[in-house]
Design an enzyme around this catalytic site. Structure first.
Site, mmCIF file in Angstrom:
data_model
loop_
_atom_site.group_PDB
_atom_site.id
_atom_site.type_symbol
_atom_site.label_atom_id
_atom_site.label_comp_id
_atom_site.label_asym_id
_atom_site.label_seq_id
_atom_site.Cartn_x
_atom_site.Cartn_y
_atom_site.Cartn_z
ATOM 1 N N ARG A 33 0.887 -1.110 0.067
ATOM 2 C CA ARG A 33 0.067 0.154 -0.061
ATOM 3 C C ARG A 33 0.778 1.348 -0.048
ATOM 4 O O ARG A 33 0.321 2.159 -0.490
ATOM 5 C CB ARG A 33 -0.929 0.042 1.178
ATOM 6 N N ASP A 328 -3.985 -15.632 7.565
ATOM 7 C CA ASP A 328 -2.715 -16.130 6.930
ATOM 8 C C ASP A 328 -2.193 -17.041 7.959
ATOM 9 O O ASP A 328 -1.085 -17.619 7.436
ATOM 10 C CB ASP A 328 -1.764 -14.934 6.347
ATOM 11 N N LYS A 355 -6.024 -19.211 -1.413
ATOM 12 C CA LYS A 355 -4.855 -18.543 -1.314
ATOM 13 C C LYS A 355 -3.833 -18.824 -2.341
ATOM 14 O O LYS A 355 -4.344 -19.444 -3.345
ATOM 15 C CB LYS A 355 -4.422 -18.742 0.186
ATOM 16 N N ARG A 359 -5.125 -23.792 0.778
ATOM 17 C CA ARG A 359 -4.411 -24.037 2.021
ATOM 18 C C ARG A 359 -5.235 -24.831 2.884
ATOM 19 O O ARG A 359 -4.476 -25.325 3.926
ATOM 20 C CB ARG A 359 -4.170 -22.734 2.588
HETATM 21 C C1 S3P Z 1 -4.186 -8.939 2.334
HETATM 22 C C2 S3P Z 1 -5.621 -9.454 2.624
HETATM 23 C C3 S3P Z 1 -5.628 -10.860 2.956
HETATM 24 C C4 S3P Z 1 -4.381 -11.712 3.027
HETATM 25 C C5 S3P Z 1 -3.269 -11.364 2.219
HETATM 26 C C6 S3P Z 1 -3.034 -9.767 2.374
HETATM 27 C C7 S3P Z 1 -4.021 -7.520 2.163
HETATM 28 O O1 S3P Z 1 -6.327 -11.493 1.583
HETATM 29 O O2 S3P Z 1 -4.441 -13.168 2.860
HETATM 30 O O3 S3P Z 1 -2.252 -11.965 2.514
HETATM 31 O O4 S3P Z 1 -3.171 -7.208 2.150
HETATM 32 O O5 S3P Z 1 -5.200 -7.115 1.866
HETATM 33 P P1 S3P Z 1 -7.931 -11.446 1.554
HETATM 34 O O6 S3P Z 1 -8.452 -9.988 2.165
HETATM 35 O O7 S3P Z 1 -8.388 -11.682 0.157
HETATM 36 O O8 S3P Z 1 -8.510 -12.448 2.573
#
Ligand code: S3P
Length: 453
Positions: A33, A328, A355, A359
């Protein structure tokens, strides 16, 4: 970038406890981000503690391809500078954008591109090309963007961004911070109010960082639902970002310390966003000795130090509502559950199927291959703990999934016989230096517990 040859690795139980004070690499979500918001802002954003893992380097390369100037202060420094293009100022990339293994990079970038009047093609590695993208492209199309993809909405994907993007109004059907963030990023360059409803709160790093860069974001809670509003076309001003340590990466040394008798470790400068630390709640309920110290706010995110000591664990039931705050962390929690006394039930894990690998199945297979008893019932994972580590001795298929590889290696540090993974190379996507860091925690008479088989 990623080496095509698999790197097998084995984890052996160390002769001595794990001990030491450490830092883990920067938060992956915040790192992606910071680069993206930096590229969309006017002025120079300085990022410290950036995760220099392959996933984030893909985002850096993509933002460069879109015209932002992205530079690293020095190799391994974690300090980066982004000279932003300003909202609406991105340029058409001359080549395909390759997002590697990273679902976050791909989905968030879809959001940015949807509201820029440019054409782009995006692809990824074999794992990412299997993952569903319709969850972002369907709602993003309502802004006026056009997407063409492979069957099932999979990458490679072509995007023609909207010339006059409309603001979006959408209720996200699955708890996903990636979907929410893609829509918010799209809304940045659309006039008017973007309004997103999420049925369950998911990590709110995008909301926090949008405010940090000067955007107007509203959050209203209605029971479990969150309504997030963003006023479009704000003056996004460059802002420095200090990235905290990633709690999802810290989960691995932390669980290892809980499982190896006599261990005590301290992890400093860790991100402790309440929407990220469901694992800590679970482990504490299991009887883990975890204390949090020195809490403070850094760039709009809570940060602190975490101390973990070995303690016997007992089984718990993990409620489905907790899933977004530890999505995660289930593979490594399953390893802890296999060592705990009693039957642990982890409920509502449907999202784990999409994922970096499936997973849910892969976690069950990892444990079964090493002598633990597990069952998948619908979307729930049930682990029958025996109160002692599993036998080990198995070879784990990691399916291009970094978190499975690290979870299996943590299990190997506790198991009776070594645990081998077929390919440890994907660990570099999120946790460069993992093997050296873990080996550094164990004084094992000069023999590294994690080593080539
Ligand atoms: C993330 C959101 C999660 C996570 C990923 C990182 C993010 O996925 O599993 O490793 O940075 O917004 P989801 O929001 O699709 O569950």
């Amino acid at each position: 970038m990623h080496s095509p040859s698999p790197r097998p690795l084995a984890a052996h139980r160390p002769a001595a406890p794990l001990a030491g004070t450490l830092r883990v690499p920067g938060d992956k979500s915040i790192s992606h981000r910071a680069l993206m918001f930096g590229a969309l802002a006017v002025g120079q954003t300085r990022i410290t503690g950036l995760l220099e893992g392959e996933d984030v380097l893909r985002t850096a390369a993509a933002m460069r391809a879109l015209g932002a100037e992205v530079t690293q202060d020095g190799p391994g420094s974690g300090t980066w500078r982004v000279a932003g293009r300003g909202l609406g100022g991105l340029v058409e990339p001359a080549d395909v954008l390759d997002m590697g293994n990273s679902g976050t990079a791909a989905r968030l970038l879809c959001g940015i591109l949807a509201s820029h009047p440019i054409f782009a093609v995006m692809t990824g590695d074999a794992s990412l090309r299997r993952r569903p993208m319709r969850r972002v492209t369907d709602p993003l199309a309502a802004c006026g963007a056009r997407f063409a993809s492979r069957e099932g909405g999979r990458l490679p994907l072509a995007i023609e961004g909207a010339r006059d993007p409309l603001p979006l109004e959408y209720r996200v059907p699955v708890p996903s911070a990636q979907v929410k963030s893609a829509l918010l990023l799209c809304g940045l360059n659309a006039p008017g109010l973007t309004r997103i409803e999420e049925p369950e709160a998911t990590r709110d790093h995008s909301e926090n960082m949008l405010r940090h860069f000067g955007a107007e974001v509203g959050v209203e809670e209605q029971g479990r639902t969150r309504i997030i509003t963003l006023r479009g076309q704000p003056e996004l001003r460059a802002a420095d970002v200090a990235v905290p340590g990633d709690p999802s990466s810290a989960a691995f040394p932390l669980v290892a310390a809980l499982l190896v008798p006599g261990s005590a470790i301290r992890i400093e400068g860790l991100g402790l966003n309440p929407l990220r630390i469901g694992l800590f709640d679970c482990l504490r309920e299991m009887g883990a000795d975890i204390t949090i110290e020195n809490t403070r706010i850094q760039g709009g995110e809570p940060v602190g130090d975490v101390v973990a000591r070995h303690a016997p664990l007992r089984a718990i039931e993990v409620p489905w509502e907790r899933a977004p705050s530890m999505i995660d962390e289930y593979p490594v929690l399953a390893v802890a559950a296999a060592c705990a006394t009693g039957t642990t039930r982890m409920l509502g894990l449907k999202e784990l199927r999409v994922k970096e690998s499936d997973r849910l199945s892969a976690t069950a297979a990892m444990l079964t291959a090493n002598g633990a008893k597990v069952e998948i019932s619908g979307d729930d994972l049930i682990v029958y703990g025996t109160g002692r580590p599993p036998a080990g001795g198995g070879r784990v298929e990691t399916h291009m999934d970094h978190r499975l590889a690290m979870s299996a290696l943590v299990m190997g540090l506790a198991a009776d016989a070594p645990v081998t993974v077929d390919d440890a190379s994907f660990i570099d996507t999120s946790f460069p230096g993992f093997v050296a860091l873990m080996n550094g925690l164990a004084d094992n008479g000069g023999v590294e517990p994690l080593r080539a088989p």
